[in-house]
Structure formats: structure tokens, C-alpha cells
Design a protein around this motif. Structure first.
Motif, PDB file in Angstrom:
ATOM      1  N   ALA A  57      -2.085  73.769  -3.162  1.00 51.08           N
ATOM      2  CA  ALA A  57      -2.628  73.769  -4.402  1.00 51.08           C
ATOM      3  C   ALA A  57      -2.130  73.085  -5.553  1.00 51.08           C
ATOM      4  O   ALA A  57      -2.431  72.610  -6.718  1.00 51.08           O
ATOM      5  N   LEU A  58      -0.781  72.601  -5.278  1.00 51.05           N
ATOM      6  CA  LEU A  58      -0.121  71.944  -6.280  1.00 51.05           C
ATOM      7  C   LEU A  58      -0.183  70.304  -6.135  1.00 51.05           C
ATOM      8  O   LEU A  58       0.159  69.447  -7.007  1.00 51.05           O
ATOM      9  N   LEU A  59      -1.036  69.944  -5.161  1.00 48.70           N
ATOM     10  CA  LEU A  59      -1.291  68.366  -4.923  1.00 48.70           C
ATOM     11  C   LEU A  59      -1.817  67.586  -6.045  1.00 48.70           C
ATOM     12  O   LEU A  59      -1.319  66.518  -6.320  1.00 48.70           O
ATOM     13  N   PRO A  60      -3.080  68.138  -6.746  1.00 52.13           N
ATOM     14  CA  PRO A  60      -3.738  67.685  -7.986  1.00 52.13           C
ATOM     15  C   PRO A  60      -2.364  67.370  -9.071  1.00 52.13           C
ATOM     16  O   PRO A  60      -2.418  66.293  -9.697  1.00 52.13           O
ATOM     17  N   LEU A  61      -1.227  68.322  -9.189  1.00 51.48           N
ATOM     18  CA  LEU A  61      -0.210  67.891 -10.203  1.00 51.48           C
ATOM     19  C   LEU A  61       0.585  66.732  -9.972  1.00 51.48           C
ATOM     20  O   LEU A  61       0.947  65.726 -10.568  1.00 51.48           O
ATOM     21  N   ALA A  62       0.725  66.472  -8.398  1.00 46.14           N
ATOM     22  CA  ALA A  62       1.464  65.408  -7.729  1.00 46.14           C
ATOM     23  C   ALA A  62       1.094  64.199  -7.853  1.00 46.14           C
ATOM     24  O   ALA A  62       1.447  63.220  -8.161  1.00 46.14           O
ATOM     25  N   LEU A  63      -0.386  64.316  -7.280  1.00 43.22           N
ATOM     26  CA  LEU A  63      -1.101  62.969  -6.868  1.00 43.22           C
ATOM     27  C   LEU A  63      -2.070  62.620  -8.201  1.00 43.22           C
ATOM     28  O   LEU A  63      -2.217  60.902  -8.125  1.00 43.22           O
ATOM     29  N   ALA A  64      -2.614  63.316  -8.768  1.00 44.50           N
ATOM     30  CA  ALA A  64      -3.859  62.880  -9.969  1.00 44.50           C
ATOM     31  C   ALA A  64      -2.973  61.988 -10.480  1.00 44.50           C
ATOM     32  O   ALA A  64      -3.629  60.654 -11.017  1.00 44.50           O
ATOM     33  N   PRO A  65      -1.840  62.060 -11.331  1.00 42.18           N
ATOM     34  CA  PRO A  65      -1.190  60.862 -12.296  1.00 42.18           C
ATOM     35  C   PRO A  65      -1.046  59.788 -11.363  1.00 42.18           C
ATOM     36  O   PRO A  65      -1.247  58.495 -11.831  1.00 42.18           O
TER      37      PRO A  65
ATOM     38  N   LEU B 230      -2.271  58.495  -8.780  1.00 42.86           N
ATOM     39  CA  LEU B 230      -3.598  57.780  -8.220  1.00 42.86           C
ATOM     40  C   LEU B 230      -4.383  57.367  -9.588  1.00 42.86           C
ATOM     41  O   LEU B 230      -5.420  56.966  -9.375  1.00 42.86           O
ATOM     42  N   GLN B 231      -3.902  57.573 -10.678  1.00 43.67           N
ATOM     43  CA  GLN B 231      -4.594  57.172 -11.758  1.00 43.67           C
ATOM     44  C   GLN B 231      -6.074  57.869 -12.027  1.00 43.67           C
ATOM     45  O   GLN B 231      -6.946  57.234 -12.495  1.00 43.67           O
ATOM     46  N   ILE B 232      -6.021  58.983 -11.679  1.00 42.67           N
ATOM     47  CA  ILE B 232      -7.132  60.016 -11.857  1.00 42.67           C
ATOM     48  C   ILE B 232      -7.354  60.736 -13.273  1.00 42.67           C
ATOM     49  O   ILE B 232      -8.240  60.751 -13.899  1.00 42.67           O
ATOM     50  N   ALA B 233      -6.127  61.172 -13.498  1.00 41.25           N
ATOM     51  CA  ALA B 233      -6.157  61.967 -14.675  1.00 41.25           C
ATOM     52  C   ALA B 233      -4.833  62.079 -15.194  1.00 41.25           C
ATOM     53  O   ALA B 233      -3.775  62.009 -14.321  1.00 41.25           O
ATOM     54  N   GLU B 234      -4.351  62.419 -16.581  1.00 35.31           N
ATOM     55  CA  GLU B 234      -3.128  62.725 -16.946  1.00 35.31           C
ATOM     56  C   GLU B 234      -2.407  63.955 -16.653  1.00 35.31           C
ATOM     57  O   GLU B 234      -3.252  65.029 -16.249  1.00 35.31           O
ATOM     58  N   LEU B 235      -1.100  63.976 -16.345  1.00 37.21           N
ATOM     59  CA  LEU B 235      -0.472  65.375 -15.786  1.00 37.21           C
ATOM     60  C   LEU B 235      -0.731  66.484 -16.705  1.00 37.21           C
ATOM     61  O   LEU B 235      -1.280  67.603 -16.423  1.00 37.21           O
ATOM     62  N   GLY B 236      -0.851  66.220 -18.181  1.00 35.90           N
ATOM     63  CA  GLY B 236      -1.211  67.568 -18.895  1.00 35.90           C
ATOM     64  C   GLY B 236      -2.665  68.036 -18.750  1.00 35.90           C
ATOM     65  O   GLY B 236      -2.873  69.180 -18.966  1.00 35.90           O
ATOM     66  N   GLU B 237      -3.486  66.977 -18.552  1.00 33.45           N
ATOM     67  CA  GLU B 237      -4.900  67.429 -18.335  1.00 33.45           C
ATOM     68  C   GLU B 237      -5.021  68.156 -17.169  1.00 33.45           C
ATOM     69  O   GLU B 237      -5.793  69.067 -17.098  1.00 33.45           O
ATOM     70  N   VAL B 238      -4.260  67.754 -15.920  1.00 27.55           N
ATOM     71  CA  VAL B 238      -4.503  68.509 -14.891  1.00 27.55           C
ATOM     72  C   VAL B 238      -3.878  69.854 -14.909  1.00 27.55           C
ATOM     73  O   VAL B 238      -4.168  71.077 -14.437  1.00 27.55           O
ATOM     74  N   ALA B 239      -2.731  69.953 -15.731  1.00 28.22           N
ATOM     75  CA  ALA B 239      -1.850  71.073 -15.621  1.00 28.22           C
ATOM     76  C   ALA B 239      -2.716  72.349 -16.431  1.00 28.22           C
ATOM     77  O   ALA B 239      -2.592  73.614 -16.117  1.00 28.22           O
ATOM     78  N   GLY B 240      -3.474  71.876 -17.233  1.00 25.29           N
ATOM     79  CA  GLY B 240      -4.246  72.842 -18.076  1.00 25.29           C
ATOM     80  C   GLY B 240      -5.031  73.820 -17.222  1.00 25.29           C
ATOM     81  O   GLY B 240      -5.419  75.176 -17.344  1.00 25.29           O
ATOM     82  N   ALA B 241      -5.656  73.646 -15.775  1.00 33.66           N
ATOM     83  CA  ALA B 241      -6.104  74.160 -15.090  1.00 33.66           C
ATOM     84  C   ALA B 241      -5.372  75.336 -14.376  1.00 33.66           C
ATOM     85  O   ALA B 241      -5.898  76.459 -14.145  1.00 33.66           O
ATOM     86  N   TYR B 242      -4.299  75.063 -14.479  1.00 25.75           N
ATOM     87  CA  TYR B 242      -3.271  76.192 -13.841  1.00 25.75           C
ATOM     88  C   TYR B 242      -2.992  77.263 -14.881  1.00 25.75           C
ATOM     89  O   TYR B 242      -2.073  78.222 -14.599  1.00 25.75           O
ATOM     90  N   SER B 243      -3.226  77.131 -16.074  1.00 27.25           N
ATOM     91  CA  SER B 243      -3.192  78.162 -17.071  1.00 27.25           C
ATOM     92  C   SER B 243      -4.296  78.726 -17.627  1.00 27.25           C
ATOM     93  O   SER B 243      -4.470  79.050 -18.922  1.00 27.25           O
ATOM     94  N   ASP B 244      -5.582  78.270 -16.925  1.00 23.18           N
ATOM     95  CA  ASP B 244      -6.836  78.873 -17.572  1.00 23.18           C
ATOM     96  C   ASP B 244      -7.035  80.344 -17.726  1.00 23.18           C
ATOM     97  O   ASP B 244      -6.174  81.140 -17.268  1.00 23.18           O
ATOM     98  N   PRO B 245      -7.657  80.616 -18.574  1.00 24.15           N
ATOM     99  CA  PRO B 245      -7.784  82.159 -19.224  1.00 24.15           C
ATOM    100  C   PRO B 245      -7.948  83.161 -18.069  1.00 24.15           C
ATOM    101  O   PRO B 245      -7.500  84.491 -17.920  1.00 24.15           O
ATOM    102  N   LEU B 246      -8.622  82.479 -16.906  1.00 24.54           N
ATOM    103  CA  LEU B 246      -9.157  83.457 -15.784  1.00 24.54           C
ATOM    104  C   LEU B 246      -7.787  83.652 -15.048  1.00 24.54           C
ATOM    105  O   LEU B 246      -7.570  84.848 -14.481  1.00 24.54           O
TER     106      LEU B 246
END
Length: 460
Positions: free
Chosen positions: A57-65, A67-83
Motif C-alpha cells: 500500500a506504500l507503493l503509490p508514495l514511492a512510485l507515483a512521483p 513515474l511522474q504520475i502525481a506529486e508526493l504531497g498529492e498522493v500523501a493526502g489519501a493516507y490522511s483522509d477523514p475516513l
């Protein structure tokens, strides 16, 4: 030579490598093509558990930036979702309940109301387990109830002992369906709905759908186990031990009041918002307030209701896993992969929605017998949303039943932790679990799909 998990790990890496050297299919952006490789890698690793689920589950944090898919801050927001914060608060409340053994007192109290008829005892054991699973993890509720069920069945006909223990396993899973904090697939669905579908799913909204599904499945599970235990009515009346013990401690009383007040606020929040539209109240905020009070309020007999040594043992891996699923779903949607998948499945437009939901629900239940139901929810919810978009139907019509079906798993010991817990008992063997679990899996698919389709439009 690597084992089967090693080969699957390499297969996942090969999928990611392939999208880096091969051109993107027509109509799919380069970012979407790279997301598809990341999704394939995570799906294979999740299904096989080639590496721990939370690590995958940590792969998006490691690989998305990278692979130039999304910035780290944008991806990290999912891990602090209100849910996720809601789940964190729920986990802390569950740790306090377990620490003070409040769940054992509740369980014994419910069983004490059953009387001595075996059928009623089976129903009471299942009801107590399901009720506990609304608030604590299904693993914890099964671990609490399995010894109690085994003690009740001691010296009785083996098939009755098997029915009681299987009832614990099945109802622990079923109870989690009824509460938004009961099982991770529920949280994945709620967060996905908020982020992608822009539909807010709170504790009360989920309960309006999840509780009826859980109640129907609980009755069905009792019926299946009763049918699988010939002569249940003929078993001699049980001589249950009295459950009288020391009175409630101050800590138990204070925790029960706090837990009850928290649950009441979760349930009443939608109604309070109708009366006071500007009221800044949220399920996650309520959970965080309850968590802080657990650490702040004295137990009345030394110490607090919860201390950090107790709290730090909660399931952090589940929080990471839910965050990873949300991150992957967000990347798939943001890169256009969901839209592209939807365009490719346009051939399904002529298929009735009911048939489509049944097929997807059956698929996720079948795969969930062999892999994590949380991982299955993370993989299938974005796909289900894409299929709904291609068919031109309201996404909630398909996504909600799929989320409900993700928690169904009664047939194999590896399907859920409660199944594995009771499988360790001498009275439960693979044949008994398969005999009762296989029909219940089929019933679960129908109930999840049917009530999801029926109640979803009424609630959402």
C-alpha cells in the motif's frame, strides 16, 4: 528458485516494466498507462501477499512521483483522509474496550439472556459476536467469543460444537458489515465515494444500508448452521453457568458512557445537521474527540481510560492499507485510467444492472476467499465505478453492492481471520466449514447485491 510468491512478485514488477517500454494504448494518456502498470503491480502483490499488504500500500508514495504520475504531497493526502481518521478513532475506542474487558461483559450478558435451548444459545452467541464486531475488529470479537462458545459446547454433540464455533466466525464477519468502522472495505468505499463520486457517506448513512444487510445475513447464517446441524432441537437443554461476577468497575462505567455517547453522536449527526446546518460536526471529528477523551479522562481507579502503551498496539497496517487503496483509486481517476476502462467496457451497456452487479459481487467474493477482502475492495471499487460510467448508470448502484460483497467470506479458513481462529478448534474441520460456508457465500452475494441495489438509491 523463487517460490510461487516470488514468481508473482516478479510478475508484478514485469507489468510495471512493460508499461515503461511499451507505448500507451490509443486513447490512454502516458500517465494513465503508467498508473495501469502500478495498479497491476499492486493487485498482484495484494492478491498473493508476496510482500505484506501494508507495504504494498506504500507503493503509490514511492512510485507515483518517480513515474511522474502525481506529486508526493498529492498522493500523501489519501493516507490522511477523514475516513482514515475515523477508523483511527474507532480503533482507539476498540483498544480501550478490550483493555477494560468491556466486550467480555457485554458478550456474557447477551448469552445469559438466551435460556437453555441450543437453538437460542446459537442465536445468542452469534448476536453477541456480531454486536461486538460493530465496534471492535472481527478478529478481536472472534477471539473473545470462540473460547466462550467452546466452553458452552464442551461435552456436547460435536456437530453442535462446530455450529457454535462456525457461528462465531460467520457472525464476526457479518457484524462488521453493519458499521462504517466495522471492516476496512467499508471505509475504502466511503472514502472513494467522497473523493471520486462526491457522495458523502457517514456513520448513519452506512448503517441505514449496512445494518439491514448484516441482520438478514445473520438470520441466514443461523438458518444455514441450524440446517447443517441435524437434530439441533433434540440436543439436551444446556446447563449454562451463571455469569454473575464482580460488579462494574469505575473504568468500565466511564468507558461505557463515553462509547455510548460517541455512537449516539455518530448516529444522530445527520439529524443534527438538518436542525443546525452550520454545525461543524463530522464523524471523523467525533472519533478524534472521543480518542482524546480516552487519554484525558481518569479511570477512577488509577490511570486513564486509555494509555499509550495499550494504544500503540492497534492495527496501523490497516490504516496504511486503506490509504494505499484510496491513493491508487485517486491516481487511476486523475490520470484518466478509469474513463479509459469505462470506454473499453461499453459492450456491457446492454447487460441488466442486476446481472452485472451479481457477476462482479460473485467475482470479488470468490477472489476474497483466497486474498484480503480489503485488497479486493481497493482493486475492484475503481473498476466498478468505471463500468457504471460506461453503462451510463449511477455509480453508487454498482459500487455500493460491490463494497458490501467485499466483506463476504465464509467458505475457507484463509478467507477471514475469524475463520482461521475457529478452524484451530478440534470440532471445526474443512468439511464442516465448506458445507456451511459455501451456501452462505452464495446467499451473501445475493443479499449484498439485492439490498445494495434496493437501499442504495433510498439512502444516497
Amino acid at each position: 528458485m523463487p517460490g510461487i510468491r516470488g514468481w508473482i512478485m516478479l510478475a508484478g514488477l514485469s507489468c510495471l516494466g512493460a508499461v515503461l517500454v511499451l507505448p500507451a494504448p490509443e486513447g490512454l494518456s502516458p500517465q494513465g498507462w503508467r498508473v495501469s502498470g502500478l495498479a497491476a503491480l499492486m493487485a498482484l502483490w495484494w492478491v498473493s501477499e508476496a510482500v505484506p499488504l501494508a507495504a504494498t500500500a506504500l507503493l503509490p508514495l514511492a512510485l507515483a512521483p518517480l513515474l511522474q504520475i502525481a506529486e508526493l504531497g498529492e498522493v500523501a493526502g489519501a493516507y490522511s483522509d477523514p475516513l482514515i481518521l475515523l477508523f483511527l478513532g474507532g480503533f482507539l475506542l476498540a483498544r480501550a474496550i478490550e483493555h477494560w474487558h468491556l466486550h467480555r461483559r457485554i458478550a456474557r450478558g447477551l448469552i445469559g439472556l438466551a435460556g437453555q435451548q441450543p437453538g437460542r444459545v446459537l442465536a445468542a452467541v452469534m448476536l453477541a459476536t456480531a454486536f461486538l464486531s460493530l465496534w471492535i475488529s472481527n478478529t478481536a470479537s472472534a477471539m473473545v467469543m470462540a473460547p466462550i462458545a467452546a466452553g458452552v459446547a464442551q461435552g456436547r454433540e460435536p456437530r453442535f460444537a462446530a455450529a457454535l464455533l462456525l457461528g462465531v466466525a460467520f457472525s464476526a464477519t457479518i457484524g462488521g458489515i453493519g458499521s462504517l468502522i466495522g471492516t476496512p472495505p467499508n471505509a475504502i468505499f466511503a472514502a472513494y465515494s467522497a473523493r471520486v463520486l462526491e457522495v458523502q457517506v457517514g456513520f448513519a448513512e452506512w448503517a441505514a444500508v449496512g445494518m439491514p444487510v448484516a441482520l438478514v445475513l445473520l438470520v441466514c447464517a443461523w438458518g444455514v448452521l441450524a440446517l447443517a446441524t441435524p437434530g439441533l432441537r433434540d440436543v439436551a437443554a444446556l446447563d449454562l453457568p451463571a455469569q454473575a461476577g464482580p460488579g462494574w468497575s469505575r473504568g468500565e462505567r466511564r468507558l461505557a458512557i463515553l462509547a455510548g455517547f460517541t455512537a449516539a453522536l455518530w448516529i444522530a449527526r445527520p439529524f443534527l445537521e438538518r436542525v443546525w446546518p452550520d454545525l461543524p460536526l463530522s464523524d471523523a471529528g467525533i472519533a478524534m474527540a472521543a480518542a482524546v477523551l480516552l487519554f484525558a479522562l481518569p479511570a477512577g481507579q488509577g490511570g486513564r481510560l486509555l494509555d499509550w502503551d495499550t494504544a500503540k498496539g492497534l492495527r496501523w497496517d490497516i490504516l496504511i492499507l486503506v490509504g494505499g487503496g484510496l491513493a491508487l483509486a485517486g491516481l487511476m481517476d486523475g490520470a484518466g485510467l478509469v474513463d479509459w476502462i469505462g470506454d473499453r467496457v461499453s459492450a456491457l451497456e446492454g447487460l441488466p444492472v442486476v446481472c452485472l452487479v451479481l457477476v462482479i459481487a460473485a467475482l470479488i467474493v470468490g477472489l476474497g476467499e483466497l486474498a484480503s477482502n480489503t485488497a479486493m475492495a481497493a482493486i475492484f471499487l475503481p473498476v466498478a465505478g468505471a463500468v457504471a460510467q460506461a453503462m451510463g448508470v449511477e455509480p453508487m448502484q454498482i459500487v455500493l453492492p460491490v463494497a458490501l460483497a467485499a466483506s463476504v467470506g465464509f467458505m475457507l479458513p484463509v478467507a477471514t481471520p475469524p475463520n482461521a481462529i475457529v478452524f484451530g478448534h478440534d470440532a471445526v474441520n474443512r468439511t464442516a466449514m465448506l458445507k456451511a460456508g459455501a451456501p452462505l457465500d452464495l446467499i451473501g452475494v445475493v443479499v449484498a447485491a439485492g439490498l445494495g441495489l434496493l437501499l442504495g438509491p433510498l439512502v444516497f
